[in-house]
Design a protein around this motif. Structure first.
Motif, PDB file in Angstrom:
ATOM      1  N   SER A 165      33.930  46.063  45.748  1.00 19.30           N
ATOM      2  CA  SER A 165      33.667  45.945  47.187  1.00 19.30           C
ATOM      3  C   SER A 165      34.613  44.897  47.778  1.00 19.30           C
ATOM      4  O   SER A 165      35.231  44.118  47.043  1.00 19.30           O
ATOM      5  N   GLU A 166      34.674  44.856  49.108  1.00 28.16           N
ATOM      6  CA  GLU A 166      35.539  43.856  49.756  1.00 28.16           C
ATOM      7  C   GLU A 166      35.091  42.451  49.368  1.00 28.16           C
ATOM      8  O   GLU A 166      35.908  41.549  49.207  1.00 28.16           O
ATOM      9  N   LYS A 167      33.771  42.286  49.216  1.00 28.37           N
ATOM     10  CA  LYS A 167      33.229  40.979  48.830  1.00 28.37           C
ATOM     11  C   LYS A 167      33.724  40.601  47.432  1.00 28.37           C
ATOM     12  O   LYS A 167      34.122  39.465  47.171  1.00 28.37           O
ATOM     13  N   ASP A 168      33.698  41.584  46.513  1.00 27.59           N
ATOM     14  CA  ASP A 168      34.189  41.353  45.138  1.00 27.59           C
ATOM     15  C   ASP A 168      35.671  40.970  45.162  1.00 27.59           C
ATOM     16  O   ASP A 168      36.097  40.042  44.478  1.00 27.59           O
ATOM     17  N   GLN A 203      37.351  39.508  47.399  1.00 30.03           N
ATOM     18  CA  GLN A 203      37.604  38.168  47.935  1.00 30.03           C
ATOM     19  C   GLN A 203      37.337  37.056  46.922  1.00 30.03           C
ATOM     20  O   GLN A 203      37.693  35.907  47.150  1.00 30.03           O
ATOM     21  N   LYS A 204      36.732  37.418  45.791  1.00 31.41           N
ATOM     22  CA  LYS A 204      36.507  36.402  44.749  1.00 31.41           C
ATOM     23  C   LYS A 204      37.810  36.087  44.003  1.00 31.41           C
ATOM     24  O   LYS A 204      37.906  35.101  43.282  1.00 31.41           O
ATOM     25  N   PRO A 236      39.602  37.900  53.692  1.00 33.62           N
ATOM     26  CA  PRO A 236      38.973  39.106  54.254  1.00 33.62           C
ATOM     27  C   PRO A 236      39.994  40.167  54.702  1.00 33.62           C
ATOM     28  O   PRO A 236      39.821  41.350  54.471  1.00 33.62           O
TER      29      PRO A 236
END
Length: 693
Positions: free
Chosen positions: A668-671, A673-674, A680
């Motif tokens: 995911s986009e959240k993943d 960004q890690k 973002p």
């Protein structure tokens, strides 16, 4: 407000807004304007000293042309000058004048000599729309590498567009009458310099030392006292570094706390450059920053381009006390300084050390004295002994500059290129046509007008052209047809490129015998052509690591020189090594790896095009992959990712692959960004890419 009667009000207005610091024209500029060259339609050579305001004199007839509905070209020898002039001329745009780099889409276009040459070969309709051509640094017509291109382009332009008006801006030329005759023009000469120049020869004995560097320390100390700067010319990259380091140590205690703070900021900026590129600072970067902290820097081709820009800007802003540079800087950007020091009066050539020409001494000296800042400039040539100083004074300070002679026939590649250009553009169909064209060049003119050569001039030219034609026919670059000489598809490919004919022939020979593309071997072949900028060794350390790496790739070299260093650096580059790693492994100036890799990437495309014109369609896809690997510095597996996601770069692309492997599309986009460096915006771009692939 400029009050020059000879200028129309609209031109005055433009000059006043673009150059607000010019309150009135100086005596040299007045003499040129009053000579009537703005009203006259003749070609002109304007010969006045460096830093006496030649650009504005060139711009006046260009503005007059444009205000009358015409177009003008401002031609300059180097990309750095082109960029500087585009920035300077952008001020004209508020007066409705379109400034750019090509006359097809601008009123005033700033072009490098090679681009102007291409215009005379392929874009005749555009060339015929140009009314005025301004040539900056026109004295370079006598220079070996760019001179032949310039004189051939001028010759062709005069044939294609006979009404084109040429204004040549030049430093002093010794045989100006002869060149004026060839150009079929008039000359205005003036010796005024806005900042008077004081030229001297100093020797180490005067200062009770044997070391010339100690003399330079004294000059820098003087610059510190009167709040000014120094520019020092030496013969090699290594010398620029050792001199900067030496002077920096010696003057450390002479600068104030405030100055040191400014120097520290410059040093930090210089160290940021490799970090932004995903590399630790190389030892060259560290050495540069260490000297910069004390107010001294070196400037050479082995630095990152961004570092050179920082150095130039900070020097102009007064945050650097001295730049040590190789002589190539004298033709580059506008960097005047109150003090100019010429430490080395010899430079290395392929035949060993040679004395610099008086002309080059004048060019370097001409950098002394900053208009708007100094009321006098000082140029110091440094000798070891009093006797040597006496000889140098006679030769350089009181000597005469050399004659400006065409180098067209000395430069074999230039003859080949211009013959190809003439035939490809259908201007010349046979040997007679070629003799006619070359007879109109500066070379032809000088041969015919030289009493001792004029009898043999035609035979000599004919022989040169015949042997060049033989070479071009043998190598499948031109062919004889019933209608006359024509270029082959391979010849057209060369004509449309800026590559040396030797490069094209070497590439053709290599790809013709190649069965399967071997990236390392191909890179080594490119490193042996004249068109790949070389990555050079930094010192005399062992060259065994380079030899070992080559043999590991199945490549064997007898001599280990800069082509081998370049090949190995680029092999490591496409294996995702950074500059820091490359420098440490092979002791090379690795900051130029990206520039070299970019040019290698373009050469691979040229090799691919060569295969296509030869009708050989194997290996084309592999060529595309190698070109992309060189451009981005990546292994094959992440090419789609770095090509598909703009500004991702190889370091972050590799981190993504390491983190998610084949499951990138499931992240995911959240993943995303890690992963370090992925924000973002970039995460969104990566997601779009994975959805489309």
């Amino acid at each position: 407000m400029i009050t020059m009667e000879n200028l129309s009000n609209d031109i005055k207005t433009i000059i006043n807004t673009a150059y607000p610091y010019i309150k009135e024209f100086n005596p040299a500029q007045k003499a040129v304007i009053e000579s009537g060259y703005l009203e006259d339609k003749s070609n002109y050579i304007i010969s006045i000293p460096t830093a006496s305001g030649k650009t504005v004199l060139g711009i006046l007839p260009a503005l007059k042309t444009i205000l009358n509905g015409g177009k003008a070209i401002y031609a300059a020898p180097l990309l750095s000058i082109q960029n500087e002039k585009v920035k300077e001329f952008k001020a004209f745009e508020e007066h409705g004048i379109k400034v750019g780099k090509h006359p097809s889409n601008s009123d005033l276009s700033v072009m490098v000599f090679e681009s102007f040459d291409a215009l005379t070969r392929f874009s005749w309709n555009v060339l015929r729309e140009v009314d005025t051509l301004i040539i900056d640094e026109f004295h370079m017509i006598g220079e070996y590498s760019r001179g032949p291109t310039l004189e051939s382009a001028i010759t062709r332009a005069k044939i294609i567009n006979p009404s084109l008006r040429i204004i040549a801006l030049s430093a002093t030329l010794k045989n100006i009458d002869e060149i004026e005759q060839w150009l079929d023009g008039k000359t205005v000469e003036h010796n005024y310099r806005p900042v008077p120049l004081n030229k001297e020869v100093l020797d180490a004995e005067m200062f009770n030392t044997k070391n010339k560097n100690d003399v330079i320390v004294k000059i820098v100390e003087k610059a510190i006292e009167d709040n000014s700067q120094a520019l020092s010319f030496v013969s090699t990259r290594r010398f620029t570094e050792s001199l900067a380091t030496y002077v920096a140590k010696k003057i450390d205690k002479k600068t104030t706390k405030e100055q040191k703070q400014k120097f520290k900021q410059v040093a930090d900026k210089l160290l940021e450059v490799p970090k932004k590129k995903g590399s630790l600072p190389t030892t060259t970067c560290l050495k540069l920053a260490e000297a910069a902290e004390k107010g001294v820097v070196f400037h050479h081709a082995g630095l990152f381009n961004e570092q050179k820009e920082i150095i130039e800007d900070e020097f102009r802003n007064g945050n650097i006390l001295m730049i040590t540079a190789t002589p190539s800087l004298m033709y580059g950007v506008n960097l005047p300084s109150k003090y100019v020091v010429i430490r080395d009066h010899t430079r290395w050539t392929s035949n060993g050390p040679a004395s610099i020409p008086v002309f080059d001494y004048e060019q370097m000296s001409g950098r002394a004295g900053r208009p708007q800042y100094d009321d006098v400039g000082y140029s110091y040539l440094v000798a070891k002994t009093m006797d040597e100083a006496f000889d140098l004074e006679a030769r350089y300070v009181n000597g005469e500059i050399e004659l400006t002679n065409s180098k067209l026939i000395d430069n074999k590649d230039a003859i080949y290129k211009q013959i190809i250009a003439q035939i490809a553009s259908s201007l010349s169909k046979n040997l007679d046509d070629l003799n006619d064209f070359f007879g109109k060049t500066l070379y032809g003119f000088q041969m015919k007008n030289n009493p001792s050569m004029s009898m043999f001039a035609q035979d000599s030219l004919n022989w040169e052209l015949e042997s060049a034609l033989e070479f071009l026919l043998q190598n499948g670059i031109i062919r004889a047809t019933p209608e006359g000489l024509k270029t082959t598809d391979f010849g057209n490919l060369i004509a449309k490129s800026n590559y040396a004919v030797e490069t094209a022939v070497k590439i053709k020979e290599y790809v013709s015998t190649m069965e399967k593309l071997n990236p390392a071997e191909m890179i080594y072949a490119l490193a042996e052509t004249p068109d790949l900028p070389l990555i050079s060794f930094k010192g005399r350390k062992s060259k065994d690591p380079v030899r070992d790496k080559l043999s590991e790739c199945g490549l064997f070299a007898v001599d280990i020189g800069n082509p081998e260093a370049t090949a190995v650096s680029l092999i490591e580059w496409i294996d995702e090594r950074n500059e820091y790693e490359i420098e440490n492994a092979y002791n090379v100036y690795s900051a130029s790896t990206r520039r070299s890799a970019y040019e290698a990437s373009r050469l691979v495309k040229f090799a691919k095009n060569t295969l296509e014109v030869l009708g050989n369609y194997s290996n084309l896809k592999d060529m595309d992959y190698l070109s992309a690997r060189l451009y981005y510095g990546v292994k094959e597996d992440i090419i789609p990712l770095v090509v598909g996601v703009k500004r991702l770069g190889r370091k972050r692309a590799r981190l993504l692959m390491k983190t998610f492997g084949d499951n990138l599309s499931e992240a995911s986009e959240k993943d995303l960004q890690k992963v370090e460096g992925i924000g973002p915006k970039l995460a969104g771009k990566v997601k779009i890419f994975t959805m489309n692939h």
